[in-house]
Motif scaffolding. Structure first.
Motif, PDB file in Angstrom:
ATOM      1  N   PRO A 154       0.816  -0.956   0.069  1.00  0.00           N
ATOM      2  CA  PRO A 154      -0.146  -0.059   0.003  1.00  0.00           C
ATOM      3  C   PRO A 154       0.917   1.419  -0.126  1.00  0.00           C
ATOM      4  N   ARG A 155       2.232   1.141   0.087  1.00  0.00           N
ATOM      5  CA  ARG A 155       2.912   2.143   0.100  1.00  0.00           C
ATOM      6  C   ARG A 155       3.062   2.827  -1.538  1.00  0.00           C
ATOM      7  N   ASP A 156       2.720   4.014  -1.784  1.00  0.00           N
ATOM      8  CA  ASP A 156       2.811   4.575  -3.229  1.00  0.00           C
ATOM      9  C   ASP A 156       4.312   4.778  -3.654  1.00  0.00           C
TER      10      ASP A 156
ATOM     11  N   ASP B 214       7.499  -7.171   6.416  1.00  0.00           N
ATOM     12  CA  ASP B 214       8.009  -5.668   6.427  1.00  0.00           C
ATOM     13  C   ASP B 214       9.284  -5.548   6.070  1.00  0.00           C
ATOM     14  N   PRO B 215       9.481  -5.510   4.676  1.00  0.00           N
ATOM     15  CA  PRO B 215      10.980  -5.694   4.021  1.00  0.00           C
ATOM     16  C   PRO B 215      11.180  -4.142   3.649  1.00  0.00           C
ATOM     17  N   VAL B 216      12.474  -4.097   3.051  1.00  0.00           N
ATOM     18  CA  VAL B 216      13.065  -2.858   2.692  1.00  0.00           C
ATOM     19  C   VAL B 216      12.726  -3.030   0.921  1.00  0.00           C
TER      20      VAL B 216
ATOM     21  N   ILE C 126      13.792  -6.943  -3.001  1.00  0.00           N
ATOM     22  CA  ILE C 126      12.794  -6.968  -1.705  1.00  0.00           C
ATOM     23  C   ILE C 126      13.454  -7.449  -0.566  1.00  0.00           C
ATOM     24  N   SER C 127      14.188  -6.747   0.340  1.00  0.00           N
ATOM     25  CA  SER C 127      14.823  -7.352   1.652  1.00  0.00           C
ATOM     26  C   SER C 127      14.088  -7.708   2.465  1.00  0.00           C
ATOM     27  N   ILE C 128      13.707  -8.931   2.461  1.00  0.00           N
ATOM     28  CA  ILE C 128      12.724  -9.377   3.653  1.00  0.00           C
ATOM     29  C   ILE C 128      13.036  -9.747   4.822  1.00  0.00           C
TER      30      ILE C 128
ATOM     31  N   SER D  60      19.265  -0.763  13.072  1.00  0.00           N
ATOM     32  CA  SER D  60      19.527  -0.225  14.601  1.00  0.00           C
ATOM     33  C   SER D  60      19.183   1.389  14.339  1.00  0.00           C
ATOM     34  N   LYS D  61      19.155   2.172  15.631  1.00  0.00           N
ATOM     35  CA  LYS D  61      19.047   3.621  15.545  1.00  0.00           C
ATOM     36  C   LYS D  61      20.450   4.207  15.805  1.00  0.00           C
ATOM     37  N   GLN D  62      21.700   3.402  15.558  1.00  0.00           N
ATOM     38  CA  GLN D  62      22.812   4.180  15.934  1.00  0.00           C
ATOM     39  C   GLN D  62      23.353   4.593  14.567  1.00  0.00           C
TER      40      GLN D  62
ATOM     41  N   PHE E 217      25.448   1.701   7.634  1.00  0.00           N
ATOM     42  CA  PHE E 217      25.250   1.338   6.320  1.00  0.00           C
ATOM     43  C   PHE E 217      24.911   0.000   6.023  1.00  0.00           C
ATOM     44  N   GLU E 218      24.328  -0.458   4.970  1.00  0.00           N
ATOM     45  CA  GLU E 218      24.232  -1.832   4.426  1.00  0.00           C
ATOM     46  C   GLU E 218      24.645  -2.047   3.206  1.00  0.00           C
ATOM     47  N   ILE E 219      25.606  -3.083   3.131  1.00  0.00           N
ATOM     48  CA  ILE E 219      26.420  -3.459   1.870  1.00  0.00           C
ATOM     49  C   ILE E 219      25.814  -4.613   1.380  1.00  0.00           C
TER      50      ILE E 219
ATOM     51  N   GLY F 260      12.310   1.068  18.781  1.00  0.00           N
ATOM     52  CA  GLY F 260      10.893   0.665  18.433  1.00  0.00           C
ATOM     53  C   GLY F 260      11.077   0.063  16.999  1.00  0.00           C
ATOM     54  N   LEU F 261      12.351  -0.642  16.675  1.00  0.00           N
ATOM     55  CA  LEU F 261      12.471  -1.475  15.286  1.00  0.00           C
ATOM     56  C   LEU F 261      11.437  -2.772  15.523  1.00  0.00           C
ATOM     57  N   LEU F 262      10.339  -2.779  14.803  1.00  0.00           N
ATOM     58  CA  LEU F 262       9.595  -4.047  14.768  1.00  0.00           C
ATOM     59  C   LEU F 262      10.209  -5.489  14.391  1.00  0.00           C
TER      60      LEU F 262
ATOM     61  N   LYS G  19       1.708   5.464   8.388  1.00  0.00           N
ATOM     62  CA  LYS G  19       2.394   6.493   7.515  1.00  0.00           C
ATOM     63  C   LYS G  19       3.084   5.674   6.268  1.00  0.00           C
ATOM     64  N   PHE G  20       3.389   4.607   6.383  1.00  0.00           N
ATOM     65  CA  PHE G  20       3.802   4.071   5.011  1.00  0.00           C
ATOM     66  C   PHE G  20       2.869   3.573   4.018  1.00  0.00           C
ATOM     67  N   CYS G  21       1.438   3.727   4.422  1.00  0.00           N
ATOM     68  CA  CYS G  21       0.479   3.497   3.671  1.00  0.00           C
ATOM     69  C   CYS G  21       0.195   4.652   2.568  1.00  0.00           C
TER      70      CYS G  21
HETATM   71  N1  THG Z   1      17.247  -3.740   6.287  1.00  0.00           N
HETATM   72  C1  THG Z   1      17.415  -4.596   5.235  1.00  0.00           C
HETATM   73  N2  THG Z   1      16.640  -5.404   5.022  1.00  0.00           N
HETATM   74  C2  THG Z   1      15.755  -5.949   6.297  1.00  0.00           C
HETATM   75  C3  THG Z   1      15.900  -5.104   7.457  1.00  0.00           C
HETATM   76  C4  THG Z   1      16.910  -4.223   7.545  1.00  0.00           C
HETATM   77  N3  THG Z   1      14.901  -7.019   6.088  1.00  0.00           N
HETATM   78  C5  THG Z   1      14.279  -7.637   7.231  1.00  0.00           C
HETATM   79  C6  THG Z   1      14.081  -6.504   8.305  1.00  0.00           C
HETATM   80  N4  THG Z   1      15.083  -5.679   8.555  1.00  0.00           N
HETATM   81  C7  THG Z   1      12.885  -5.905   7.982  1.00  0.00           C
HETATM   82  N5  THG Z   1      12.319  -5.129   8.955  1.00  0.00           N
HETATM   83  C8  THG Z   1      12.716  -3.722   9.027  1.00  0.00           C
HETATM   84  C9  THG Z   1      12.357  -2.946  10.022  1.00  0.00           C
HETATM   85  C10 THG Z   1      12.640  -1.771  10.375  1.00  0.00           C
HETATM   86  C11 THG Z   1      13.401  -1.065   9.397  1.00  0.00           C
HETATM   87  C12 THG Z   1      13.872  -1.704   8.481  1.00  0.00           C
HETATM   88  C13 THG Z   1      13.416  -3.150   8.192  1.00  0.00           C
HETATM   89  C14 THG Z   1      13.844   0.400   9.519  1.00  0.00           C
HETATM   90  N6  THG Z   1      12.883   1.100  10.119  1.00  0.00           N
HETATM   91  C15 THG Z   1      13.243   2.822  10.306  1.00  0.00           C
HETATM   92  C16 THG Z   1      12.600   3.069  11.654  1.00  0.00           C
HETATM   93  O1  THG Z   1      11.575   2.589  11.921  1.00  0.00           O
HETATM   94  O2  THG Z   1      12.925   4.023  12.340  1.00  0.00           O
HETATM   95  C17 THG Z   1      13.064   3.386   9.144  1.00  0.00           C
HETATM   96  C18 THG Z   1      11.973   3.481   8.329  1.00  0.00           C
HETATM   97  C19 THG Z   1      11.873   4.636   7.498  1.00  0.00           C
HETATM   98  O3  THG Z   1      12.061   5.756   7.887  1.00  0.00           O
HETATM   99  O4  THG Z   1      11.555   4.502   6.016  1.00  0.00           O
HETATM  100  O5  THG Z   1      14.856   0.810   9.375  1.00  0.00           O
HETATM  101  O6  THG Z   1      16.977  -3.444   8.384  1.00  0.00           O
HETATM  102  N7  THG Z   1      17.972  -4.222   4.120  1.00  0.00           N
END
Ligand code: THG
Length: 368
Positions: free
Chosen positions: A81-83, A107-109, A120-122, A197-199, A202-204, A242-244, A263-265
């Protein structure tokens, strides 16, 4: 309680497993049928180190589902549902994926290479089967498969410093949830400013398993004076932030609105996606429950292995789905799914934990 993990082909190792094991990983969990480290020194030591220095995480379990072909963009938009209409080719989007009833499937990226190619990073569910099923059912011209890609995360306040040494100054110009292809050795990888993480960091996206250990070793060599250590998603830090966690904090029984992902819908009612009618209905009446930050009183609790029932007096109003003792906030920090009828901040509740009945409170926001 100590157990061993029995290894077999079904429980996949990663390109970085030799490095992770040489570094003395102490515990694993299983995620997408693959090994995910959970502890190196101990969870509290790893937590403090993550907040002060820089860590390299084997997050290969964030498997990619690749969509490739002329109908890739159409299929990608059916999934969420995200545009996605304005998404740029260097962007990453956090996207709720829902079924026809509005239930969360993952809830992927999402990473857009171009209109015809997406990753889709699941999170931990068999999303590839759903995606491929939709493509076949709708007769779309698109390939759906798992490519040989294994993400390696570099997280912590010194992540920029370490990444500059391995990938050059270009890393500083990558904005949050954007990506750039950067050279390494004779190859190149997509590098995104993202991570669980909230710290900061990067992801490679390491393409080709044979490049895994050379990159792992280059990062540790370059970061010795930055106190770089191997790490992994940290239970305490991710609850504070608060990372789910899919499968823990939400399942297919929950909607994105319940999960705080409204907010992502952004395409609700605008774009054609699976679950459109169900989501529209829920947007009208509002979610019946919501994910909330909770603190739980008294001594440190062990992590939750089952959902803990949450009561307001004699009435059950929800459940606690994740919990950890926070050294920085000196309380048990938790995530729970709580009835919308009871979501007043500060509400005093009771939670039944395996270690007894405890007072719990709804917090105004997550901790960091
Ligand atoms: N990175 C990547 N793939 C992933 C994850 C990731 N796949 C599995 C899992 N993590 C998927 N779930 C999440 C949950 C939270 C976030 C990313 C993936 C995340 N959330 C931020 C937040 O909530 O603060 C920012 C979201 C935003 O503002 O767009 O990062 O970690 N590659």
């Amino acid at each position: 309680m100590t157990h061993y993990v029995s290894h077999s082909r079904r429980l996949r190792a990663t390109p970085f497993t030799p490095g992770v094991e040489a570094a003395g990983v102490k515990a694993y969990t299983v995620y997408n049928r693959m090994l995910l480290p959970t502890v190196f020194e101990d969870v509290e030591y790893d937590y403090h180190h993550l907040k002060q220095h820089v860590q390299v995480w084997d997050v290969s379990v964030e498997r990619q589902v690749e969509l490739a072909g002329p109908d890739a963009a159409r299929l990608m938009q059916m999934l969420t549902p995200r545009d996605l209409g304005r998404m740029q080719e260097d962007q990453c989007y956090y996207v709720p994926i829902i079924n026809e009833a509005g239930g969360m499937l993952n809830d992927p990226v999402a990473i857009k290479h171009d209109a015809d190619r997406w990753w889709i990073s699941i999170a931990d569910s068999d999303l590839r089967l759903w995606v491929r099923g939709l493509a076949v059912g709708a007769g779309l011209d698109v390939q759906v498969f798992e490519p040989d890609v294994s993400p390696l995360a570099v997280q912590g306040p010194k992540a920029d410093a370490l990444m500059e040494r391995v990938f050059g100054e270009a890393v500083h110009n990558i904005r949050f949830f954007r990506q750039k292809r950067l050279g390494f050795g004779g190859t190149s990888f997509i590098v995104a400013r993202s991570g669980y993480s909230k710290q900061g960091g990067f992801e490679i996206y390491v393409e080709g398993a044979e490049h895994g250990m050379p990159l792992w070793e280059a990062l540790f060599e370059a970061g010795a004076d930055l106190n770089v250590r191997p790490g992994c998603p940290n239970l305490i830090e991710r609850i504070e932030g608060g990372l789910l966690s899919y499968g823990n904090d939400m399942t297919e029984a929950n909607t994105p609105l319940e999960c705080g992902l409204g907010k992502f819908c952004t395409g609700a009612g605008k774009v054609d996606h699976v679950g459109r009618a169900a989501l529209a209905r829920e947007l009208e009446i509002g979610p019946k429950q919501k994910i909330r930050p909770l603190s739980i009183a008294d001594a440190a609790l062990l992590p939750a292995r089952t959902a803990w029932p949450l009561f307001d007096g004699a009435r059950q109003v929800g459940q606690v789905t994740s919990c950890a003792w926070s050294p920085d906030f000196q309380t048990n920090v938790a995530i729970g799914m709580v009835s919308a009828a009871c979501d007043a901040t500060g509400a005093s509740l009771t939670v039944i934990t395996p270690e007894g009945r405890r007072a719990a409170r709804i917090e105004p926001h997550f901790w960091c």
